[in-house]
Design an enzyme around this catalytic site. Structure first.
Site, PDB file in Angstrom:
ATOM      1  N   HIS A 202       0.888  -1.164   0.000  1.00 34.06           N
ATOM      2  CA  HIS A 202       0.000   0.000   0.000  1.00 34.06           C
ATOM      3  C   HIS A 202       0.928   1.216   0.000  1.00 34.06           C
ATOM      4  O   HIS A 202       2.000   1.173   0.616  1.00 34.06           O
ATOM      5  CB  HIS A 202      -0.827   0.121   1.281  1.00 34.06           C
ATOM      6  CG  HIS A 202      -1.732  -1.023   1.580  1.00 34.06           C
ATOM      7  ND1 HIS A 202      -1.340  -2.117   2.290  1.00 34.06           N
ATOM      8  CD2 HIS A 202      -3.042  -1.214   1.294  1.00 34.06           C
ATOM      9  CE1 HIS A 202      -2.358  -2.946   2.434  1.00 34.06           C
ATOM     10  NE2 HIS A 202      -3.415  -2.427   1.826  1.00 34.06           N
TER      11      HIS A 202
ATOM     12  N   ASP B 216       2.444   2.048   3.296  1.00 31.82           N
ATOM     13  CA  ASP B 216       3.331   1.053   3.926  1.00 31.82           C
ATOM     14  C   ASP B 216       4.770   1.472   3.663  1.00 31.82           C
ATOM     15  O   ASP B 216       5.672   1.201   4.461  1.00 31.82           O
ATOM     16  CB  ASP B 216       3.203  -0.343   3.284  1.00 31.82           C
ATOM     17  CG  ASP B 216       1.817  -0.937   3.407  1.00 31.82           C
ATOM     18  OD1 ASP B 216       1.083  -0.543   4.323  1.00 31.82           O
ATOM     19  OD2 ASP B 216       1.484  -1.799   2.565  1.00 31.82           O
TER      20      ASP B 216
ATOM     21  N   ASP C  31      -5.836 -13.690   9.394  1.00 32.46           N
ATOM     22  CA  ASP C  31      -4.647 -13.575   8.528  1.00 32.46           C
ATOM     23  C   ASP C  31      -3.484 -14.455   8.979  1.00 32.46           C
ATOM     24  O   ASP C  31      -2.342 -14.006   9.027  1.00 32.46           O
ATOM     25  CB  ASP C  31      -4.166 -12.105   8.466  1.00 32.46           C
ATOM     26  CG  ASP C  31      -5.061 -11.241   7.599  1.00 32.46           C
ATOM     27  OD1 ASP C  31      -5.818 -11.780   6.780  1.00 32.46           O
ATOM     28  OD2 ASP C  31      -4.981 -10.003   7.731  1.00 32.46           O
TER      29      ASP C  31
HETATM   30  C1  XLS Z   1      -7.562  -6.714   4.237  1.00 28.31           C
HETATM   31  C2  XLS Z   1      -7.035  -6.913   2.899  1.00 28.31           C
HETATM   32  C3  XLS Z   1      -5.875  -6.009   2.519  1.00 28.31           C
HETATM   33  C4  XLS Z   1      -5.713  -5.990   1.032  1.00 28.31           C
HETATM   34  C5  XLS Z   1      -4.956  -4.842   0.488  1.00 28.31           C
HETATM   35  O1  XLS Z   1      -8.307  -7.523   4.769  1.00 28.31           O
HETATM   36  O2  XLS Z   1      -6.699  -8.257   2.747  1.00 28.31           O
HETATM   37  O3  XLS Z   1      -4.718  -6.424   3.159  1.00 28.31           O
HETATM   38  O4  XLS Z   1      -5.127  -7.155   0.567  1.00 28.31           O
HETATM   39  O5  XLS Z   1      -5.522  -3.634   0.803  1.00 28.31           O
HETATM   40 NI    NI Z   2      -7.580  -9.583   4.339  1.00 30.98          NI
END
Ligand code: XLS
Ligand code: NI
Ligand code: NI
Length: 441
Positions: free
Chosen positions: A106, A109, A314
């Site tokens: 991003h 980032d 995640d």
């Molecule tokens: C959030 C998303 C994010 C996207 C990019 O849940 O996975 O990380 O991949 O903005």
């Molecule tokens: Ni995600």
């Protein structure tokens, strides 16, 4: 190592190599053998593994109940330009040590957002020049760039879907800058994940207007990028909820409908994330299949959720059986169109050793590699494909073939069925299919 320069952040860790499944070395691949050819392509080319800048270098483990737990040696500088360069150095050291070819980011980032748009743009341009040199020196490439239009409080009511035109325009400016950065770095794709593009309450929301505005906004972004020579693919990343209660790009099917409704089908495909699929009550493989059926299987954000938790945890992928089912879809649909496998995953809050970041990515890469080998063996060696074809064999000849060719009317079905009597009962054989996959795991 020339690529690493004078400082090394991940001390004591060298290049991660493939050592095979009998190796006891935790810092070696057991299944991911980059140059091994599977189904006509090297694993490297099948996957195009990418590091996600945000989780790997920015996320320090904070959660709603406490601050971050990880003190990263690349995050010590107080000057934002210096801090961004240290982070970039750490990024490229990590990616090259992993033997990966790609990264994703991003805009913010890369470097902290400044207090004005112009100063932020200057900062982005500065770090882009720095990253460009690092890409040239290492051969590492940008899989996709994106814009964080969800963290800053200005986006609390949405970005492209915001009820205030001033915020929509501000998001447009930010996306332009992020597109410029992606193009300057030779980015192969550009992602839109609409974290705040949705609503919390329908009472204060004009849904139709918000969705039309997003469609217009995406067309503007596409037209601008094309005018600047961008030839890559745009991806929509579906997610049903979190942070909003209801996100407009709920799942693959919903997103495909919007892509078509707003005339974006020649330029946009999907980036399917495992944990987003499961949040939408789908499996990962279901979402891959829906995307593939529409010719829109573009890229993957690899991670996993937790069966007992209902949010986007995640975690790094480690479920071989589930990934093998996903790799069946992947292989049968010809792989990804333009994208790769981006590890949109984070180590746990209490995984605080720098080494843990390597262990996590090794585990993720090995899970995909092992799953690919399983899926390939199932397709090549087992009766799986022939059993599947057999289920639909009645459409291959006679009246079934005429039906498939669109040559029959409802009256034809009536006449045919009338002469046939009750259809014979045919088992779906689900347990047999499941056993076949397990046999190859
Ligand atoms: C959030 C998303 C994010 C996207 C990019 O849940 O996975 O990380 O991949 O903005
Ligand atoms: Ni995600
Ligand atoms: Ni993602």
């Amino acid at each position: 190592m020339a690529l690493i320069g004078d400082k090394e952040f991940f001390k004591g860790i060298g290049e991660i190599k493939y050592e095979g499944r009998d190796s006891d070395n935790p810092l070696a691949f057991k299944f991911y053998n980059p140059e091994q050819v599977v189904a006509g392509k090297t694993m490297r080319d099948h996957f195009k593994f990418a590091m996600a800048y945000w989780h790997t270098l920015c996320g320090t483990g904070g959660d709603p109940f406490g601050p971050g737990t990880k003190s990263f040696p690349w995050a010590m500088a107080s000057d934002s330009v210096k801090a961004a360069q240290d982070k970039a150095d750490a990024a490229f050291e990590f990616i090259t040590k992993m033997g990966f070819d790609y990264y994703c980011f991003h805009d913010y980032d890369l470097v902290d957002e400044a207090d004005t748009l112009s100063k932020s743009e200057e900062r982005i341009q500065g770090i882009v020049a720095y990253l460009k040199e690092k890409q040239e020196a290492s051969g590492v490439k940008l899989l996709w760039g994106t814009s964080n239009c969800f963290s800053n409080p200005r986006y609390m009511n949405g970005a492209a879907s915001n009820p205030d035109f001033n915020v929509v325009a501000r998001a447009g400016a930010q996306v332009k800058i992020a597109l410029d950065a992606t193009i300057a770095l030779g980015g192969e794709n550009y992602v839109f994940w609409g974290g705040r593009e949705g609503y919390m309450s329908l009472l204060n929301t004009d849904m139709k207007r918000e969705q039309d505005n997003i469609g217009r906004f995406l067309n503007m972004a596409k037209d601008y990028a094309r005018s600047q020579g961008f030839q890559g693919t745009f991806f929509i990343e579906p997610k049903p909820m979190e942070p909003t209660k209801h996100q407009y790009d709920f799942d693959a099917a919903t997103s495909i409908n919007s892509i078509r409704e707003y005339g974006l089908e020649n330029d946009f495909k999907l980036n399917i994330e495992v944990n987003h699929a499961t949040l939408a009550q789908h499996t990962f493989q279901h979402e891959l299949q829906v995307a593939a059926n529409a010719g829109m299987l573009g890229s993957v954000d690899a991670n996993r959720g937790d069966y007992q938790n209902g949010w986007d945890t995640d975690q790094f992928p480690n479920n071989v059986l589930e990934t093998a089912e996903a790799m069946l879809v992947f292989l049968k649909s010809g792989g990804l169109q333009g994208g790769g496998i981006n590890f949109d995953a984070k180590t746990r809050r209490n995984s605080t050793d720098l080494e843990d970041i390597f262990l996590a990515h090794i585990g993720g890469a090995d899970t995909f590699a092992r799953a690919l080998l399983i899926a390939d063996a199932v397709i090549q060696q087992s009766p799986y494909e022939s059993l599947l074809n057999k289920r639909y064999a009645s459409f291959n000849s006679g009246k079934g073939a005429e039906f498939s060719a669109g040559e029959l009317s409802l009256t034809d079905l009536y006449d045919y069925a009338k002469g046939k009597g009750e259809p014979e009962q045919i088992s779906g054989k689900q347990e047999l299919f499941e056993n076949i996959i397990n046999q190859y795991v």
